[in-house]
Enzyme design. Structure first.
Site, PDB file in Angstrom:
ATOM      1  CB  ILE A 277      26.732  17.219  44.007  1.00  0.00           C
ATOM      2  CG1 ILE A 277      26.272  18.201  42.621  1.00  0.00           C
ATOM      3  CG2 ILE A 277      27.008  18.645  45.127  1.00  0.00           C
ATOM      4  CD1 ILE A 277      25.006  18.768  42.802  1.00  0.00           C
TER       5      ILE A 277
ATOM      6  CE1 TYR B 119      18.707  26.761  37.157  1.00  0.00           C
ATOM      7  CE2 TYR B 119      17.258  28.511  36.324  1.00  0.00           C
ATOM      8  CZ  TYR B 119      18.004  28.033  37.380  1.00  0.00           C
ATOM      9  OH  TYR B 119      18.456  28.575  38.624  1.00  0.00           O
TER      10      TYR B 119
ATOM     11  CD  GLU C 240      12.185  37.184  29.178  1.00  0.00           C
ATOM     12  OE1 GLU C 240      12.148  37.183  30.411  1.00  0.00           O
ATOM     13  OE2 GLU C 240      12.955  37.954  28.675  1.00  0.00           O
TER      14      GLU C 240
ATOM     15  CG  ASP D 215      31.814  25.649  44.220  1.00  0.00           C
ATOM     16  OD1 ASP D 215      31.788  25.435  43.091  1.00  0.00           O
ATOM     17  OD2 ASP D 215      31.023  26.449  44.612  1.00  0.00           O
TER      18      ASP D 215
ATOM     19  CB  ALA E  22      22.187  24.196  40.713  1.00  0.00           C
TER      20      ALA E  22
END
Length: 315
Positions: free
Chosen positions: A58, A146, A274, A31, A80
């Site tokens: 990463i 995203y 949304e 992490d 992520a």
């Protein structure tokens, strides 16, 4: 088994790590602490089978190469960029983490024949108003960078299954909540509402509040993610997990605070991304894994409220 959990100090990651340790596996946690916190796994560090915490990114190919010299059986890839608004403000960072970073990890999985469980999201789905819920065949829509990055990551992961016969699986949990979730900024709606209610503050709802969410308790989510790694039946598949029950944000706020006077509607910060209704159909997970949620929404909210009141009130 020898298991690597990327993003293992994050909210869902720490619960995945905890359960893997309890089930007797040797676990390595990687992490960069952009979203995770060392406090999340502090109580786990005394476990002898928690082999190492690796502070790394990463996107660093050399470090990822070095990490994979341990030759893992499974890599649970949870690392992520996770915030929708951040992806809108800074799409490059989200792409770098969720696509390029995923590719780096995937390449090492290929070299060492390590199974990858790729953590995706229900945010990849297009709007659906069907009472049977969203299943894995429902169309996707990249309504934010995203979601677009997650769809790209999914396709890359599945391509390695088809091209190289690498065991991979894409998991799409619906809205996960519970202890250790952030309760500020763009954290989870449940934890934010609970914290505001405990402080006697107003609960702000984006838009008209009629949008619904399928809320999955985090320990049910972690069990789902882990079992997808254990099973060969799901290799090359996309699998949903959710409660199978949705609730409007208005009703969720009322369930938590029990007072309409404490609820206020505010303009949506990213209305274009949304999804009006999120209701999970988890039939495939049940058929292939025998998985189903064990914690009701009411029970999960009680447990989360207890945890926040003891651990998160001053943050």
């Amino acid at each position: 088994m020898k298991v690597l959990v990327t993003g293992g100090a994050g909210f869902i990651g720490r619960w995945v790590v905890k359960r893997l340790l309890e089930e007797g596996h040797d676990v390595w946690v990687l992490d960069n602490l952009a979203n995770g916190k060392l406090e999340n796994i502090a109580e786990l560090t005394s476990r002898k089978n928690l082999k190492e915490f690796i502070y790394a990114d990463i996107k660093d190919k050399q470090i990822i190469r070095d990490v994979f010299t341990n030759k893992y059986d499974i890599c649970y890839h949870l690392a992520a960029s996770i915030n929708v608004q951040d992806s809108i403000d800074d799409p490059e960072t989200t792409f770098a983490n969720d696509v390029t970073g995923t590719f780096n990890v995937l390449e090492e999985c290929r070299k060492h024949n390590t199974k990858m469980v790729f953590m995706s999201t229900c945010m990849v789905y297009d709007r659906a108003m069907i009472d049977t819920g969203i299943d894995e065949t429902w169309r996707t829509k990249p309504a934010s960078p995203y979601a677009g990055s997650k769809i790209a990551g999914e396709n890359m992961v599945l391509s390695y299954y088809h091209t190289y016969e690498l065991p991979t699986v894409v998991v799409r949990p619906f809205n996960t909540y519970g202890p250790f979730q952030k309760s500020s900024g763009e954290g989870g709606v449940v934890s934010i509402f609970i914290k505001k209610n405990l402080r006697g503050e107003t609960l702000n709802i984006y838009g008209d509040g009629t949008q619904t969410r399928d809320l999955l308790y985090v320990e049910d989510c972690a069990r789902f993610v882990i079992e997808a790694g254990y099973s060969d039946r799901v290799n090359g598949q996309i699998i949903n997990a959710g409660l199978g029950r949705d609730i409007s944000v208005n009703d969720l706020a009322l369930l938590i605070c029990n007072d309409n006077e404490k609820i206020r509607h505010v303009p949506h910060i990213h209305p274009q991304s949304e999804i009006p209704r999120l209701l999970c159909n988890y039939t495939k997970a049940n058929n292939l894994l025998g998985w189903e949620p064990a914690v009701s929404l009411e029970e999960g909210i009680r447990t989360t409220t207890e945890w926040i009141s003891k651990n998160d009130m001053d943050k």
